[in-house]
Design an enzyme around this catalytic site. Structure first.
Site: not given
Ligand code: SUG
Length: 445
Positions: A23, A26, A110, A174, A250, A369
């Site tokens: 959540y 997007v 992360n 994070e 983030h 990421c």
């Molecule tokens: O934590 N997506 C990760 C993406 C992380 C991106 N990292 C950085 N911006 N550094 C998160 O939101 C989605 C998994 C799913 O919906 O199946 C997810 O965990």
């Protein structure tokens, strides 16, 4: 002594799927229940990592986590054989099963926050795994992340590994996604920027109204203390709560830095001018490039869709900087035009390289990421577990390993298939041998 900034990319695990678990992110929500390709995802990641190694950069890989996470499912009361545990969870609590199957450890930005030895009092490189408490599926990562980091940076003379912060929202952490280091040369002491979304212990401080602020000031301050950083070289900046509410979950979705360049969106921070002045002041008179992208050129929605700021800025062996961008940036007219212009502006950034990492992008994870940065001198680099460093041989070996063990397609319903446990464990067991990691997973203990 030579210095490097190595990128350690997360190897995409065999259960990569789109469960819509995040959540505030997007892309994760928009792609919920889409069919994923674990094989293509892993190969896209490996290709990007290998291309950076071929550009002459130090590049490593971090192993994925054990998923489905049977250990957590048992901890919350599902019992019996592995297949029974999976079956009961699928029937009684499908949302919890999905959380225990995510391959989200691929986003190693992360995984942890890392402070290089040039910045720390004891002259060691400090690592603190992120507790990721804001999201259930990510909150089950830190212990194994700690094991994998310790098996990768496996020399206590150079590497100091901390436990993750206490598992409470006050310490929501994070990792490096909210941490940027600016420096003159990688081996010189730098400024560490910690960007937080909210102050946990000050209820009257600003915070987003819709989506969660995943990083707290209290967590960032704790990391700076643990890593033995000076006040004179740490800067704490609040992320603009309005952009969090527009999908910037983030800081690395709205800003990125490398050496003496900070590349950020006009709306990224609170108190921008004051904070930039503090950075400049602490940078001791060295030249700094603040590359601000105005809303008039790239709006927040375009930045979130294209991941313009989730790019890697790298310094090539010839001293020029290059941007490593997702192909989504090429496909967005405003962003593509901006990047074409950027390389002509007289900043150190002279090139853009595009990579297809769409399997990861569909879950909100861009090139930045997928990597954890570790600035190191040549002695420290030589102390890293050599089997984790990218070479032609490791690249070929990992591609063959993916071909052998990964599925071409995975639907959400497939997460209840007990065969996936067997496939995943067989693959990971073999991987720990390829990367000589020892027993880092629960199923190996
Ligand atoms: O934590 N997506 C990760 C993406 C992380 C991106 N990292 C950085 N911006 N550094 C998160 O939101 C989605 C998994 C799913 O919906 O199946 C997810 O965990």
């Amino acid at each position: 002594m030579k210095h490097y900034e190595a990128n350690f990319d997360g190897l995409v695990g065999p259960t990569h799927n789109y469960a819509g678990l995040s959540y505030g992110n997007v892309a994760s929500l928009n792609n919920a229940a889409a069919i994923s390709s674990p094989k293509a995802a892993a190969k896209q990641g490996l290709k990007k990592a290998k291309a950076l190694a071929d550009l002459g950069l130090a590049q490593g890989m971090l192993a994925p986590q054990e998923r489905p996470d049977l250990h957590t499912l048992r901890r919350i009361g599902f019992s019996g054989t592995d297949a029974e545990v999976l079956n009961k969870a699928a029937k009684q609590a499908p949302a919890l099963l999905r959380a225990c199957c995510s391959a989200s450890s691929m986003w190693t930005a992360n995984a942890a926050t890392v402070s290089p030895s040039a910045d720390t009092h004891d002259g060691k490189i400090h690592f603190t795994p992120a507790n990721l408490v804001d999201k259930l599926h990510r909150s089950i990562e830190p212990e194994t992340t700690g094991n994998i980091l310790a098996a990768t940076f496996n020399n206590s003379r150079y590497f100091h590994h901390h436990q993750h912060l206490p598992e409470h929202v006050s310490f929501g952490d994070e990792g490096a996604a909210n941490h940027t280091r600016l420096c003159n040369e990688y081996g010189h002491a730098g400024i560490e920027l910690f960007v937080y979304g909210q102050e946990a212990t000050n209820p009257s401080a600003p915070k987003p109204k819709k989506y969660p602020a995943r990083q707290t000031l209290e967590a960032s301050q704790a990391i700076a203390r643990l890593h033995q950083l000076d006040d004179e070289s740490s800067v704490f900046i609040q992320q603009n709560p309005d952009v969090i509410d527009q999908g910037v979950f983030h800081n690395d979705v709205i800003a990125v830095g490398n050496q003496n360049v900070l590349f950020y969106h006009e709306q990224a921070f609170v108190d921008t001018q004051k904070k930039l002045a503090e950075i400049q002041d602490k940078f001791n008179g060295h030249e700094l490039h603040f590359v601000e992208v105005p809303t008039a050129k790239v709006g927040i929605q375009d930045a979130v869709k294209s991941y313009l700021f989730n790019t890697q800025i790298v310094t090539l062996p010839n001293g020029e900087m290059a941007i490593i961008a997702p192909t989504n940036c090429q496909e967005n007219e405003a962003v593509h035009a901006y990047l074409n212009e950027l390389v002509t502006l007289g900043t150190p950034i002279k090139q853009v390289h595009y990579f297809d990492v769409k399997q990861s992008m569909q879950n909100g994870g861009g090139p930045a990421c997928l990597r954890l940065r570790v600035a190191m001198n040549e002695t420290e680099l030589a102390a890293v577990n050599p089997n984790t460093l990218m070479t032609d041989e490791l690249f070929n070996r990992l591609n063959l390993w993916v071909d052998k063990h990964y599925r071409d397609q995975l639907a959400i319903e497939d997460l209840a298939d007990p065969q996936l446990i067997v496939e995943s464990r067989t693959a990971l067991d073999e991987l720990t041998q390829i990367m000589k990691l020892g027993s880092v997973y629960q199923f190996q203990k």
